[in-house]
Scaffold this motif. Structure first.
Motif, short mmCIF file in Angstrom:
data_model
loop_
_atom_site.label_atom_id
_atom_site.label_comp_id
_atom_site.label_asym_id
_atom_site.label_seq_id
_atom_site.Cartn_x
_atom_site.Cartn_y
_atom_site.Cartn_z
N HIS A 7 0.86 -1.19 0.00
CA HIS A 7 0.00 0.00 0.00
C HIS A 7 0.90 1.23 0.00
O HIS A 7 1.62 1.48 0.96
CB HIS A 7 -0.90 0.01 1.24
CG HIS A 7 -1.78 1.23 1.33
ND1 HIS A 7 -2.92 1.40 0.59
CD2 HIS A 7 -1.65 2.37 2.08
CE1 HIS A 7 -3.47 2.56 0.87
NE2 HIS A 7 -2.71 3.16 1.76
N TYR A 9 1.20 5.48 -0.55
CA TYR A 9 0.45 6.74 -0.66
C TYR A 9 1.38 7.91 -0.43
O TYR A 9 2.44 7.78 0.17
CB TYR A 9 -0.71 6.77 0.34
CG TYR A 9 -0.31 6.89 1.79
CD1 TYR A 9 -0.22 8.13 2.42
CD2 TYR A 9 -0.04 5.76 2.56
CE1 TYR A 9 0.13 8.25 3.76
CE2 TYR A 9 0.31 5.86 3.89
CZ TYR A 9 0.40 7.12 4.49
OH TYR A 9 0.77 7.23 5.80
N HIS A 15 -4.09 9.12 2.96
CA HIS A 15 -3.58 7.75 3.16
C HIS A 15 -4.55 6.66 2.70
O HIS A 15 -4.17 5.52 2.56
CB HIS A 15 -3.23 7.53 4.63
CG HIS A 15 -4.30 7.96 5.58
ND1 HIS A 15 -5.46 7.25 5.77
CD2 HIS A 15 -4.38 9.04 6.40
CE1 HIS A 15 -6.21 7.85 6.68
NE2 HIS A 15 -5.59 8.94 7.07
N ARG A 16 -5.82 6.98 2.48
CA ARG A 16 -6.83 6.04 1.97
C ARG A 16 -7.03 4.84 2.90
O ARG A 16 -7.35 3.73 2.47
CB ARG A 16 -6.49 5.56 0.55
CG ARG A 16 -6.25 6.69 -0.44
CD ARG A 16 -6.10 6.18 -1.87
NE ARG A 16 -5.16 5.09 -2.02
CZ ARG A 16 -3.83 5.22 -2.09
NH1 ARG A 16 -3.28 6.43 -2.01
NH2 ARG A 16 -3.05 4.16 -2.24
#
Length: 207
Positions: A7, A9, A15-16
């Motif tokens: 992940h 970002y 940051h989702r």
């Protein structure tokens, strides 16, 4: 590891994730339990999760304040502060000193903690803490981003001028960190870690 397994970002873009993971990645972090005295003589005691040792010759520690809080203002005005080790036995009292209260409130009394006099500086230390560092302010730095804008965080750097260690925690001339059970800040609002003897392992740095 495949790229799809990571992940990634950019913080500026978000940051989702359900919660910002930054503090959980740089963790656990030692707690800067900082005592100061106001110019009017009122003691202040507050914990800071942005804290660490940054130099050993001379010894220096640093804590970062989000906004110009009482600890920062007092250290700036008087040039002094003290760090006391936060331990598992003192966790509830340490947490109590994180309350947002007016400057005239003495957090030692608020948390039911007895203060102990320092030797070389005015701010008291936490009497029940196994170790404390008396400091004089070396520098206060306003943190700024790469765009030059203020982050509204202020870094207070102090040189350690006096060290207190409870003799019960000295073993063959070494401070027994595990026996003191210091606590550290985790990544999310209510998360803490405790250092205990069972987690100690040894590894010598290569020559």
């Amino acid at each position: 590891m495949h790229e799809n397994d990571v992940h990634f970002y950019e913080p500026a873009a978000g940051h989702r994730l359900p919660h910002d993971p930054f503090k959980a990645l740089v963790a656990p972090r030692p707690i800067g339990w900082i005592s100061t005295v106001s110019p009017d003589g009122v003691p202040n005691l507050a914990p800071y999760s942005y804290f660490n040792a940054v130099c050993d010759q001379p010894p220096m520690i640093v804590f970062s304040s989000q906004g110009r809080k009482h600890s920062l203002l007092n250290a700036e005005a008087t040039g002094e502060f003290v760090w006391s080790m936060a331990t598992r036995a003192l966790a509830a009292a340490m947490n109590a000193t994180s309350a947002t209260v007016p400057a005239e409130v003495d957090e030692f009394g608020l948390a039911g903690l007895a203060p102990a006099p320092s030797r070389l500086v005015e701010p008291p230390r936490v009497a029940a803490s196994p170790a404390a560092l008396e400091c004089r302010v070396v520098q206060i730095v306003e943190l700024k981003g790469v765009d030059g804008r203020s982050a509204d965080h202020w870094l207070t750097i102090g040189e350690v001028v006096g060290v207190h260690i409870e003799r019960a925690y000295l073993r063959d001339g070494l401070f027994d960190t595990g026996a003191a059970h210091p606590i550290m800040r985790g990544g999310y609002r209510d998360q803490y870690f405790e250092a205990v003897p069972e987690t100690l392992f040894r590894m010598t740095r290569p020559k």
